[in-house]
Design an enzyme around this catalytic site. Sequence first.
Site, PDB file in Angstrom:
ATOM      1  N   ALA A 125       0.838  -1.200   0.000  1.00 18.14           N
ATOM      2  CA  ALA A 125       0.000   0.000   0.000  1.00 18.14           C
ATOM      3  C   ALA A 125       0.869   1.244   0.000  1.00 18.14           C
ATOM      4  CB  ALA A 125      -0.935  -0.016   1.215  1.00 18.14           C
ATOM      5  N   GLU A 128      -1.741   6.941  -2.693  1.00 23.23           N
ATOM      6  CA  GLU A 128      -2.798   7.605  -1.933  1.00 23.23           C
ATOM      7  C   GLU A 128      -3.654   8.466  -2.856  1.00 23.23           C
ATOM      8  OE1 GLU A 128      -1.237   9.602   1.495  1.00 23.23           O
ATOM      9  OE2 GLU A 128      -0.354   7.756   2.306  1.00 23.23           O
ATOM     10  N   GLY A 132      -0.883   9.963  -5.965  1.00 24.78           N
ATOM     11  CA  GLY A 132      -0.599   9.270  -7.208  1.00 24.78           C
ATOM     12  C   GLY A 132       0.820   8.721  -7.234  1.00 24.78           C
ATOM     13  N   PHE A 157      -6.120   2.270  -4.974  1.00 23.25           N
ATOM     14  CA  PHE A 157      -5.615   1.507  -6.120  1.00 23.25           C
ATOM     15  C   PHE A 157      -4.658   0.405  -5.666  1.00 23.25           C
ATOM     16  CE2 PHE A 157      -5.909   5.921  -8.186  1.00 23.25           C
ATOM     17  CZ  PHE A 157      -7.266   5.764  -8.445  1.00 23.25           C
ATOM     18  N   THR A 159      -3.593  -3.273  -5.326  1.00 27.30           N
ATOM     19  CA  THR A 159      -3.804  -4.620  -5.842  1.00 27.30           C
ATOM     20  C   THR A 159      -3.920  -5.600  -4.674  1.00 27.30           C
ATOM     21  OG1 THR A 159      -2.557  -4.091  -7.843  1.00 27.30           O
ATOM     22  CG2 THR A 159      -2.861  -6.422  -7.327  1.00 27.30           C
ATOM     23  N   GLU A 239      10.216  -3.713 -10.241  1.00 33.38           N
ATOM     24  CA  GLU A 239       8.787  -3.628 -10.520  1.00 33.38           C
ATOM     25  C   GLU A 239       8.535  -3.118 -11.940  1.00 33.38           C
ATOM     26  OE1 GLU A 239       4.854  -1.067  -9.060  1.00 33.38           O
ATOM     27  OE2 GLU A 239       6.651  -1.126  -7.814  1.00 33.38           O
ATOM     28  N   ARG A 240       9.261  -2.084 -12.329  1.00 29.96           N
ATOM     29  CA  ARG A 240       9.047  -1.507 -13.657  1.00 29.96           C
ATOM     30  C   ARG A 240       9.507  -2.438 -14.766  1.00 29.96           C
ATOM     31  NH1 ARG A 240      10.761   4.326 -11.089  1.00 29.96           N
ATOM     32  NH2 ARG A 240       8.636   4.856 -10.433  1.00 29.96           N
ATOM     33  N   GLY A 336     -12.074  -4.257 -37.044  1.00 27.32           N
ATOM     34  CA  GLY A 336     -13.268  -3.478 -37.333  1.00 27.32           C
ATOM     35  C   GLY A 336     -14.228  -3.486 -36.158  1.00 27.32           C
ATOM     36  N   ASN A 363       3.859   7.022 -17.100  1.00 31.73           N
ATOM     37  CA  ASN A 363       4.912   7.152 -18.099  1.00 31.73           C
ATOM     38  C   ASN A 363       5.513   8.556 -18.166  1.00 31.73           C
ATOM     39  OD1 ASN A 363       4.702   4.481 -18.663  1.00 31.73           O
ATOM     40  ND2 ASN A 363       4.086   4.716 -20.800  1.00 31.73           N
TER      41      ASN A 363
END
Length: 380
Positions: A125, A128, A132, A157, A159, A239-240, A336, A363
């Site tokens: 966690a 916040e 962000g 946010f 996980t 992580e990235r 399509g 990004n």
Amino acid sequence: MRRTLYTDEHEQFRAAFRQFLDAEAVPHWEEWEKAGTAPREFWRAAGKLGFLGFEAPEQYGGLGIRDFRYNAVLQEEVADSGIATDGFALHNDIVAPYLLDWTTDEQKARWLPGFTSGETITAIAMTEPHAGSDLASIRTTARIEGSSVVLDGAKTFITNGSIADLVLVLARTGERGMTLVAVEAGTPGLRHGTPLRKIGRKGQDTAEVFLDGCVVPVENVLGEPGAGLELVKHNLARERLSIAVHAVASAHKALQLALEHATTRTTFGKPLARHQAILHDLAQAHIDIQVVRSHVDACVAALVDGELSGEDAAGAKLAATELESRVLDRALQLFGGYGFMEEYPIARRWRDARVQRIYGGANEIMREIVGRALLASTAR
């Protein structure tokens, strides 16, 4: 182009993991999307087969394998299968280093057996509502009072946020910096929010976590009090890179779906792929995937050798997720109107991929990291 990153052992691990996904996850994913999460039985089954926490020493139930190429194999197969879960990346790529490198022997004995068996679902966690990607601005606090740590704040946010048995919380510790604190489910003052409604990755639980006077023993602090942000920064590159590995594999699968459709779908008397504009799009996607994959493979090798820099990981995440977005968008266009229908895999993959350019650091932040490193290099 033949890849040289993996050995036969990695490919055997890949085959076993893919067999597991095809049997235990792929047939159930639609059901899990409706539920908003995968069942605990799935994670226990993954742990039993050695796909969780395999870097941990054997005495704690792991395999004692610390080679990020195995982590990369899992991310590639998750992406290829289309199940759109962040669970393996969170568990193995993000949380594992904290529990292996920054814990005492007593903490390892408490947490690692459940971590490797799948009995303990984890979360970290950090994000916040107002902060962000700006971790330096978090407001959650951790007050050390004698033998206890008192936590107050809110995270979003997250996980596994609604189901986690062990939550690693990054909190501000007065003027002592930030501290990383492990909080077990059931601790008074810890409240798990319900799963958030997302536009993609609907089968992956994402929720808010609230801490209201949450008291944990000081023995739950990871590393030194006040050093939490440094621990987080240390692990961000890994992580990235995990996100980058997933993104390239996702783009590759999208190209495969586009090729299959373009060679079987006929318009104006010939297959789509025989129209020059479309053939050139497919060729460009293939070239771009090869180039970015070669770079990401080099970054994986650098991480294995202990040489991956933060700016290189940020650049890999940026390049790979931007590639993923371009290829998926163009692939969907080739379908399509059918590409806009959720029963088509390309549609689900397109909406599931969008978050990759946001989490792990948006990004725009990746560009800032690379840019600052460039400026620093010119000042030497």
